[in-house]
Design a protein around this motif. Structure first.
Motif, PDB file in Angstrom:
ATOM      1  N   LEU A  68      -6.393   3.083  -1.478  1.00 43.70           N
ATOM      2  CA  LEU A  68      -6.260   1.702  -1.016  1.00 43.70           C
ATOM      3  C   LEU A  68      -7.242   0.795  -1.747  1.00 43.70           C
ATOM      4  CD1 LEU A  68      -5.851   2.342   2.817  1.00 43.70           C
ATOM      5  CD2 LEU A  68      -4.067   1.687   1.193  1.00 43.70           C
ATOM      6  N   ALA A  69      -8.456   1.310  -1.978  1.00 48.00           N
ATOM      7  CA  ALA A  69      -9.452   0.525  -2.710  1.00 48.00           C
ATOM      8  C   ALA A  69      -8.998   0.253  -4.139  1.00 48.00           C
ATOM      9  CB  ALA A  69     -10.792   1.261  -2.708  1.00 48.00           C
ATOM     10  N   ASP A  70      -8.207   1.180  -4.697  1.00 45.08           N
ATOM     11  CA  ASP A  70      -7.681   1.005  -6.056  1.00 45.08           C
ATOM     12  C   ASP A  70      -6.419   0.144  -6.086  1.00 45.08           C
ATOM     13  OD1 ASP A  70      -9.706   2.576  -7.028  1.00 45.08           O
ATOM     14  OD2 ASP A  70      -8.512   4.409  -7.113  1.00 45.08           O
ATOM     15  N   GLY A  71      -5.968  -0.322  -4.917  1.00 45.60           N
ATOM     16  CA  GLY A  71      -4.773  -1.141  -4.849  1.00 45.60           C
ATOM     17  C   GLY A  71      -3.482  -0.358  -4.936  1.00 45.60           C
ATOM     18  N   ARG A  72      -3.548   0.940  -4.725  1.00 47.54           N
ATOM     19  CA  ARG A  72      -2.343   1.785  -4.831  1.00 47.54           C
ATOM     20  C   ARG A  72      -1.694   1.894  -3.449  1.00 47.54           C
ATOM     21  NH1 ARG A  72      -5.391   6.832  -6.634  1.00 47.54           N
ATOM     22  NH2 ARG A  72      -3.385   7.887  -6.317  1.00 47.54           N
ATOM     23  N   ILE A  73      -0.898   0.915  -3.106  1.00 46.41           N
ATOM     24  CA  ILE A  73      -0.295   0.904  -1.776  1.00 46.41           C
ATOM     25  C   ILE A  73       1.226   1.009  -1.837  1.00 46.41           C
ATOM     26  CG2 ILE A  73      -2.182  -0.406  -0.726  1.00 46.41           C
ATOM     27  CD1 ILE A  73      -0.345  -2.878  -0.828  1.00 46.41           C
ATOM     28  N   ASP A  74       1.764   1.454  -2.979  1.00 45.91           N
ATOM     29  CA  ASP A  74       3.225   1.581  -3.048  1.00 45.91           C
ATOM     30  C   ASP A  74       3.722   2.724  -2.169  1.00 45.91           C
ATOM     31  OD1 ASP A  74       1.974   2.927  -5.630  1.00 45.91           O
ATOM     32  OD2 ASP A  74       3.791   4.058  -5.159  1.00 45.91           O
ATOM     33  N   CYS A  75       2.866   3.685  -1.840  1.00 43.92           N
ATOM     34  CA  CYS A  75       3.089   4.707  -0.805  1.00 43.92           C
ATOM     35  C   CYS A  75       4.116   5.771  -1.164  1.00 43.92           C
ATOM     36  CB  CYS A  75       3.532   4.074   0.523  1.00 43.92           C
ATOM     37  SG  CYS A  75       2.380   2.905   1.216  1.00 43.92           S
ATOM     38  N   ARG A  76       5.050   5.507  -2.045  1.00 43.25           N
ATOM     39  CA  ARG A  76       6.131   6.466  -2.287  1.00 43.25           C
ATOM     40  C   ARG A  76       6.257   6.776  -3.777  1.00 43.25           C
ATOM     41  NH1 ARG A  76       9.874   7.224   1.762  1.00 43.25           N
ATOM     42  NH2 ARG A  76      10.569   8.856   0.361  1.00 43.25           N
ATOM     43  N   PRO A  77       5.404   7.662  -4.289  1.00 38.69           N
ATOM     44  CA  PRO A  77       5.472   7.998  -5.713  1.00 38.69           C
ATOM     45  C   PRO A  77       6.735   8.754  -6.101  1.00 38.69           C
ATOM     46  CG  PRO A  77       3.910   9.422  -4.567  1.00 38.69           C
ATOM     47  CD  PRO A  77       4.315   8.359  -3.601  1.00 38.69           C
ATOM     48  N   ASP A  78       7.526   9.190  -5.104  1.00 42.39           N
ATOM     49  CA  ASP A  78       8.757   9.910  -5.411  1.00 42.39           C
ATOM     50  C   ASP A  78       9.891   8.975  -5.802  1.00 42.39           C
ATOM     51  OD1 ASP A  78       8.728   8.960  -2.723  1.00 42.39           O
ATOM     52  OD2 ASP A  78      10.497  10.190  -2.292  1.00 42.39           O
ATOM     53  N   LYS A  79       9.732   7.680  -5.534  1.00 48.75           N
ATOM     54  CA  LYS A  79      10.804   6.724  -5.797  1.00 48.75           C
ATOM     55  C   LYS A  79      10.726   6.210  -7.240  1.00 48.75           C
ATOM     56  CE  LYS A  79      12.393   6.875  -1.610  1.00 48.75           C
ATOM     57  NZ  LYS A  79      13.697   7.533  -1.324  1.00 48.75           N
ATOM     58  N   GLY A 118      -3.334   5.728  11.387  1.00 43.15           N
ATOM     59  CA  GLY A 118      -4.166   6.907  11.174  1.00 43.15           C
ATOM     60  C   GLY A 118      -5.613   6.543  10.911  1.00 43.15           C
ATOM     61  N   LEU A 119      -5.820   5.547  10.054  1.00 42.59           N
ATOM     62  CA  LEU A 119      -7.192   5.131   9.740  1.00 42.59           C
ATOM     63  C   LEU A 119      -7.890   4.529  10.957  1.00 42.59           C
ATOM     64  CD1 LEU A 119      -6.555   3.516   6.237  1.00 42.59           C
ATOM     65  CD2 LEU A 119      -7.888   5.589   6.685  1.00 42.59           C
ATOM     66  N   LEU A 120      -7.161   3.694  11.713  1.00 37.76           N
ATOM     67  CA  LEU A 120      -7.765   3.073  12.895  1.00 37.76           C
ATOM     68  C   LEU A 120      -8.071   4.114  13.964  1.00 37.76           C
ATOM     69  CD1 LEU A 120      -5.545  -0.131  13.215  1.00 37.76           C
ATOM     70  CD2 LEU A 120      -7.910  -0.015  12.397  1.00 37.76           C
ATOM     71  N   ARG A 121      -7.124   5.005  14.192  1.00 41.21           N
ATOM     72  CA  ARG A 121      -7.319   5.989  15.259  1.00 41.21           C
ATOM     73  C   ARG A 121      -8.401   6.992  14.887  1.00 41.21           C
ATOM     74  NH1 ARG A 121      -8.890   7.376  18.860  1.00 41.21           N
ATOM     75  NH2 ARG A 121      -8.128   8.713  20.543  1.00 41.21           N
ATOM     76  N   ILE A 169     -12.104   2.183   9.848  1.00 36.85           N
ATOM     77  CA  ILE A 169     -11.558   1.110  10.685  1.00 36.85           C
ATOM     78  C   ILE A 169     -11.322  -0.149   9.856  1.00 36.85           C
ATOM     79  CG2 ILE A 169     -12.063  -0.429  12.619  1.00 36.85           C
ATOM     80  CD1 ILE A 169     -13.558   1.909  13.931  1.00 36.85           C
ATOM     81  N   GLU A 170     -12.271  -0.484   9.002  1.00 36.61           N
ATOM     82  CA  GLU A 170     -12.120  -1.672   8.158  1.00 36.61           C
ATOM     83  C   GLU A 170     -10.906  -1.536   7.242  1.00 36.61           C
ATOM     84  OE1 GLU A 170     -14.614  -4.286   4.835  1.00 36.61           O
ATOM     85  OE2 GLU A 170     -15.474  -2.457   5.681  1.00 36.61           O
ATOM     86  N   SER A 171     -10.709  -0.348   6.659  1.00 36.24           N
ATOM     87  CA  SER A 171      -9.545  -0.131   5.794  1.00 36.24           C
ATOM     88  C   SER A 171      -8.249  -0.275   6.582  1.00 36.24           C
ATOM     89  CB  SER A 171      -9.609   1.263   5.160  1.00 36.24           C
ATOM     90  OG  SER A 171     -10.692   1.370   4.255  1.00 36.24           O
ATOM     91  N   GLY A 227     -10.208  -5.776  18.689  1.00 36.50           N
ATOM     92  CA  GLY A 227     -10.721  -7.139  18.613  1.00 36.50           C
ATOM     93  C   GLY A 227     -10.036  -8.037  17.624  1.00 36.50           C
ATOM     94  N   ASP A 228      -8.972  -7.563  16.976  1.00 34.44           N
ATOM     95  CA  ASP A 228      -8.256  -8.389  16.008  1.00 34.44           C
ATOM     96  C   ASP A 228      -7.302  -9.321  16.768  1.00 34.44           C
ATOM     97  OD1 ASP A 228      -7.537  -9.169  13.381  1.00 34.44           O
ATOM     98  OD2 ASP A 228      -5.716  -7.981  13.539  1.00 34.44           O
ATOM     99  N   GLU A 229      -7.706 -10.534  16.981  1.00 31.67           N
ATOM    100  CA  GLU A 229      -6.985 -11.448  17.868  1.00 31.67           C
ATOM    101  C   GLU A 229      -5.603 -11.830  17.364  1.00 31.67           C
ATOM    102  OE1 GLU A 229      -9.488 -14.794  18.547  1.00 31.67           O
ATOM    103  OE2 GLU A 229     -10.975 -13.667  19.702  1.00 31.67           O
ATOM    104  N   ALA A 230      -5.367 -11.733  16.072  1.00 31.65           N
ATOM    105  CA  ALA A 230      -4.069 -12.141  15.526  1.00 31.65           C
ATOM    106  C   ALA A 230      -2.998 -11.072  15.686  1.00 31.65           C
ATOM    107  CB  ALA A 230      -4.217 -12.494  14.047  1.00 31.65           C
TER     108      ALA A 230
END
Length: 362
Positions: free
Chosen positions: A89-100, A116-119, A130-132, A186-189
């Protein structure tokens, strides 16, 4: 135990409570993982080959690790997996599906990673995780409609064949979990965004139309897997936000899914518009249906047959048992997400008084 590369059917005399324990053991020690720490969707029982590193399933596993209250000293794999997720995620790799063939950002996948990250971050008291997770929730919020425009399951201008995951929206109701979790942090939005999501999806269940549930507009088939995702998100919101309407709708969808149980106890992955099965049984749907019947307290017939079908789909592998995705198929893929769903389903079915807190739902 059998060789990990040659899974065998589990004993039919074993009680299903024991199956639940062995599923946890497999998920803790033998579930397919890539060298970099990510979890994979499945492993071929015959060859040992496994799928690509799967961010969505890695997110699921972090939620499951929190549900099981695994400690890193005992089960270290989720800790490594969480660091892998934050690094991509820090590298900006959020396409999530490298099989496509076409890189695409699936809104649903982002939500399951965020949950998963929050929990897990909350469970481990890890502010970085949590921040991620909150950053991903922000991306989800930004992708939701604000002024009546259609809800798109994929972020960006991608042209992919229309399926329930690329053109449908019912399954996106499971995004209510990360939105509600973020609100609790606490994320009000996020709570207003959850209501926007429900409005954008519209009515996933309508008894006066055929089919009653639509998972891909214009398609000739309906995904029961996606329908279960919708019910899961509504159940979580009904429980976590004390929203009676969502809870009732979750129960109605659950009963509708159970109306498509096969004679052998399982459920097809898809049905045609006339309600007939389109294809063979699919174990993830089977586990979801059992779990939903307990969570929503829906009165259904065939529950014991379903549990028998689920345990019959298990195969000994490594330090436990995994769930075969397509029972009866020549390809015996031990499936990670179906095994997590099954472990929670069997916990609910066999352990008296057992409950799943909505943030722990995989």
């Amino acid at each position: 135990m059998a060789d990990p590369n040659s899974a065998t059917a589990a004993s039919p005399t074993m009680d299903s409570a024991r199956y639940g324990l062995l599923l946890r053991a497999w998920l803790a020690r033998s579930a397919p993982r890539a060298a970099e720490g990510a979890y994979c969707g499945w492993r071929d029982a015959a060859t040992g080959d496994h799928s690509f590193p799967y961010p969505e399933i890695t997110g699921y596993m972090l939620t499951f690790a929190s549900y099981c209250r695994w400690q890193p000293a005992e089960v270290s794999e989720p800790e490594c997996a969480s660091r892998w997720l934050t690094s991509i995620l820090a590298d900006g790799r959020i396409d999530c599906r490298p099989d496509k063939p076409t890189p695409a950002v699936y809104l649903f996948d982002l939500g399951m990673i965020a949950q998963g990250l929050l929990r897990y971050g909350t469970y481990r008291e890890d502010a970085e995780l949590i921040e991620s997770g909150l950053k991903l929730v922000q991306a989800i919020r930004q992708a939701l409609p604000h002024g009546g425009e259609p809800l798109a399951p994929i972020i960006g201008a991608h042209r992919l064949p229309p399926t329930w995951s690329t053109a449908g929206t019912a399954h996106l109701l499971k995004l209510l979990l990360p939105l509600l979790t973020a609100a609790r942090l606490g994320d009000e939005a996020s709570l207003p965004a959850a209501h926007r999501l429900i409005t954008a999806v519209g009515t996933p269940f309508a008894p006066d139309r055929t089919p009653e549930v639509i998972t891909c507009p214009g398609a000739d088939v309906v995904s029961l897997h996606a329908a279960c995702y919708a019910a899961e998100g509504l159940w979580a919101f009904g429980t976590g936000a004390d929203d009676t309407e969502s809870a009732v709708l979750a129960r109605r969808i659950t009963r509708w899914v159970w109306g498509h149980q096969l004679a052998g106890g399982g459920f097809p992955g898809f049905i045609r518009r006339d309600g007939s099965p389109a294809g063979g049984p699919q174990s993830d749907v089977l586990a979801q249906a059992i779990r939903l019947a307990h969570l929503t307290q829906a009165q259904v017939d065939g529950l014991d047959r379903a549990v028998d079908a689920l345990t019959a789909s298990a195969a000994v592998d490594g330090e436990g048992i995994g769930i075969v995705y397509s029972p009866g198929s020549a390809a015996r893929h031990l499936n990670t997400w179906a095994s997590m769903f099954a472990a929670q389903a069997l916990d609910l079915h066999e352990i008296a008084g057992h409950r799943i807190d909505w943030p722990d739902l995989v």
